[in-house]
Design an enzyme around this catalytic site. Structure first.
Site, PDB file in Angstrom:
ATOM      1  N   HIS A 189       4.414   4.212  -4.463  1.00 41.29           N
ATOM      2  CA  HIS A 189       5.227   3.195  -4.028  1.00 41.29           C
ATOM      3  C   HIS A 189       6.819   3.790  -3.795  1.00 41.29           C
ATOM      4  O   HIS A 189       7.484   3.472  -3.165  1.00 41.29           O
ATOM      5  CB  HIS A 189       5.562   1.851  -4.830  1.00 41.29           C
ATOM      6  CG  HIS A 189       4.006   1.302  -4.588  1.00 41.29           C
ATOM      7  ND1 HIS A 189       3.699   0.031  -5.199  1.00 41.29           N
ATOM      8  CD2 HIS A 189       3.139   1.165  -3.478  1.00 41.29           C
ATOM      9  CE1 HIS A 189       2.564  -0.437  -4.718  1.00 41.29           C
ATOM     10  NE2 HIS A 189       2.096   0.028  -3.485  1.00 41.29           N
ATOM     11  N   GLU A 432      -8.570   1.659  18.896  1.00 37.55           N
ATOM     12  CA  GLU A 432      -8.390   2.645  17.597  1.00 37.55           C
ATOM     13  C   GLU A 432      -9.766   2.501  16.781  1.00 37.55           C
ATOM     14  O   GLU A 432      -9.831   2.904  15.807  1.00 37.55           O
ATOM     15  CB  GLU A 432      -7.311   1.502  16.700  1.00 37.55           C
ATOM     16  CG  GLU A 432      -7.777  -0.015  16.615  1.00 37.55           C
ATOM     17  CD  GLU A 432      -6.575  -0.579  16.234  1.00 37.55           C
ATOM     18  OE1 GLU A 432      -5.911  -0.214  14.903  1.00 37.55           O
ATOM     19  OE2 GLU A 432      -6.680  -1.847  16.129  1.00 37.55           O
ATOM     20  N   ASP A 456      -5.715   4.580  13.150  1.00 41.33           N
ATOM     21  CA  ASP A 456      -7.108   4.231  12.622  1.00 41.33           C
ATOM     22  C   ASP A 456      -8.154   4.903  13.585  1.00 41.33           C
ATOM     23  O   ASP A 456      -9.101   5.304  13.010  1.00 41.33           O
ATOM     24  CB  ASP A 456      -7.182   2.803  13.079  1.00 41.33           C
ATOM     25  CG  ASP A 456      -6.953   1.937  11.696  1.00 41.33           C
ATOM     26  OD1 ASP A 456      -6.644   2.400  10.538  1.00 41.33           O
ATOM     27  OD2 ASP A 456      -6.582   0.659  12.057  1.00 41.33           O
ATOM     28  N   CYS A 503       0.646   4.521  19.895  1.00 44.25           N
ATOM     29  CA  CYS A 503       1.552   3.624  19.270  1.00 44.25           C
ATOM     30  C   CYS A 503       1.295   4.266  17.667  1.00 44.25           C
ATOM     31  O   CYS A 503       1.827   3.570  16.634  1.00 44.25           O
ATOM     32  CB  CYS A 503       1.554   2.037  19.145  1.00 44.25           C
ATOM     33  SG  CYS A 503      -0.180   1.759  18.433  1.00 44.25           S
TER      34      CYS A 503
END
Length: 580
Positions: A189, A432, A456, A503
């Site tokens: 993170h 995807e 994906d 994208c």
């Protein structure tokens, strides 16, 4: 010189400041049975205060880095709400007659040790989240001040064993030139947040250290390759000062391209759009020369709350984005939750493989009430700009038709209420999954545009979870199989005469530009910081020479061969640019 892992790009040169460990000694205090209620209340009060602080950090950070990265703190809030964590603390108080702060410290140690023992880098990083939250709770129980960074000195390079998201959230980029952590990974993170803040970061240097770094040493860090110099010689400092100046100047020069049309010398116009999840990100994208939004991730409107957003709330956001774009395209992806994106207030049954389960368009078609609310908001916003609607994770013609039935119902309702909308709103789908590629010719007959989600599509095609450190090396964006799938999809769209864009992350990869130009895609949508570098290269790259590159790529059998040819083409373009 020592070697770590480059986790956030950029060069930093300055004095070191070593951050003390954010931990405190906890006396082993005992309590009587009569004190249990008071100790429980101390824990509850500490949790309430900690949650308030975390929410404040999240709200402040959202204004700096956007909604996506600020969602990191939802995991911290979830830990404080976790009954398992609370039960462990209560159990220690009751069974061992220990004070609240002792129980919290032991509970932290228990869970951190348990996570650290797992042979999973992702879970090891979550141990840091638990330690971060637990130490915040301990701070309140012990009444000690939080360790803070110096703010009245010259900018410095921060050194820490590991850096928690809470600590990083308080960093002022004007004071912190860069960061080095002994532990950590590029998927943590803290690494994600450092990249969002634009702070150079090198992680995992502990194995290379022969002696500790101390405060006041001169450091050079390169967040691209993970190199760290300690007390370097003047020639090394001069070299990196020059590299730093070049990077700064390159960024400044790129800004000149913001107002230029994205067109090749031989006349191919390529729309360069942005992926966004908030109005804040939109402003950054527009400043970087974006000519529209190719992917508005609407799920983030649903995440930062305790209930589903109402139609009016969604409409106001969509309207604001559409108006700010001033007629440039706005592609709104309908709700894409499930998998790694969960809502606290919407329980999704536990699944063995959530990425292949109840998610995206499948949830929308199952919960048509929620779906219709979103579609009504999108339709209402469509009169304020060039709005398009896009369905995610489509695998069949039936799903498109079922979604369009709900869309038609929303239109009829708005007609009955006298509310205007674009009756010809373009409808598209995300390509995807391999199934969508295989029937792309059929899907193209049902919609107005395709958007290829390479992230994906690559994961599903190669059966690789890129967040799994054990197999992440297999996540190969230039795998011949992916390029063939992209080619099949683009050809199906062109055959039908519909628009097709990209994208995923590959859209913003400079090496892939010849592929998009040779296939004649209509647009690329990417993170804001990628737009100007791509545009600069586009302005000096002819489409006809890219077609020759593509013909050569199709003879390649491995991704290394493909990458080699693409990089050779980039080097050639660099030489041509340098020679005028």
């Amino acid at each position: 010189m020592i070697q770590g892992i480059g986790a956030s790009m950029g060069i930093a040169i300055g004095k070191s400041f070593v951050l003390p460990n954010w931990e405190w000694e906890v006396p082993d205090n005992k309590v009587d049975v009569a004190d249990f209620a008071r100790e429980f209340e101390r824990v509850y009060e500490g949790i309430r205060t900690s949650k308030f602080e975390i929410q404040q950090i999240k709200d402040e950070l959202r204004e700096v880095v956007g909604s996506d990265e600020s969602q990191i703190f939802d995991a911290h809030l979830a830990i404080l709400d976790d009954p398992v964590f609370m039960n462990e603390i209560q159990g220690i108080i009751q069974r061992q007659y220990k004070a609240a702060e002792v129980a919290v410290k032991e509970a932290i140690d228990h869970f951190v040790t348990m996570f650290d023992l797992l042979d999973d880098d992702y879970m090891k990083e979550r141990a840091l989240d638990i330690k971060d939250v637990g130490n915040r709770l301990l701070k309140h129980l012990l009444g000690v001040p939080e360790v803070t960074l110096p703010s009245d000195t010259q900018p410095f390079i921060l050194i820490a064993k590991e850096l928690s998201p809470s600590q990083l959230a308080h960093i002022n980029p004007d004071h912190v030139l860069g960061i080095v952590t002994l532990a950590g990974s590029i998927t943590s993170h803290s690494s994600i947040m450092a990249r969002a803040l634009g702070v150079p970061l090198v992680v995992g240097v502990e194995a290379s250290l022969t002696e500790p770094i101390v405060t006041g040493q001169t450091l050079i860090i390169d967040g691209s390759d993970g190199t760290v110099y300690i007390d370097p010689k003047e020639d090394i400092i001069s070299l990196y000062n020059e590299l730093h100046d070049r990077q700064t100047e390159a960024k400044r020069k790129l800004q000149h391209f913001a107002e230029c049309n994205a067109e090749t010398p031989d006349g191919k116009f390529l729309r360069l759009e942005a992926n966004i999840s908030s109005l804040k990100e939109l402003e950054i994208a527009l400043a970087g020369g974006a000519t529209g939004v190719g992917l508005f991730r609407t799920e983030f409107l649903y995440m930062d709350r305790s209930r589903f957003p109402k139609e009016e709330e969604q409409y106001e956001v969509y309207r604001s984005v559409a108006e700010r774009l001033g007629g440039e395209p706005l592609v709104i992806r309908t709700l894409d939750i499930g998998g790694d994106k969960q809502l606290d207030y919407f329980e999704i049954p536990e699944e063995d493989n959530p990425f292949l389960g109840y998610r995206a368009i499948r949830i929308s078609l199952d919960r048509k009430d929620l779906f219709k609310t979103q579609l009504r908001a999108i339709l209402r916003a469509s009169i304020h700009g060039a709005v398009k609607v896009m369905y995610p994770l489509v695998t069949s013609v039936d799903e498109i038709r079922a979604a369009n039935v709900v869309l038609a119902e929303a239109m009829r309702e708005l007609d009955a209420e006298g509310i205007p909308y674009d009756r010809n709103i373009p409808i598209g789908v995300m390509i995807e999954v391999p199934a969508a590629v295989i029937i792309a010719d059929l899907l193209a007959q049902e919609v107005d545009f395709f958007s290829i989600g390479t992230n994906d599509l690559l994961q599903f095609t190669l059966a690789v979870d890129r967040m799994n450190e054990e197999i992440s090396h297999l996540y190969d964006p230039f795998h011949p199989a992916l390029l063939r799938m992209i080619k099949t999809t683009v050809e199906a769209a062109k055959e039908r005469g519909i628009k097709v864009g990209v994208c995923g992350e590959l859209a913003g990869d400079m090496r892939a530009l010849p592929i998009w130009l040779s296939l004649d895609v209509d647009g690329l949508s990417m993170s804001a910081h990628s737009i100007l570098p791509i545009k600069e290269r586009l302005l000096s790259t002819r489409q006809d020479e890219c077609r020759e590159v593509w013909r050569n790529l199709q003879q390649c059998r491995t991704s290394s061969e493909i990458i080699g040819k693409l990089e050779a083409f980039m080097e050639l373009k660099d030489e041509q640019t340098a020679n005028g």
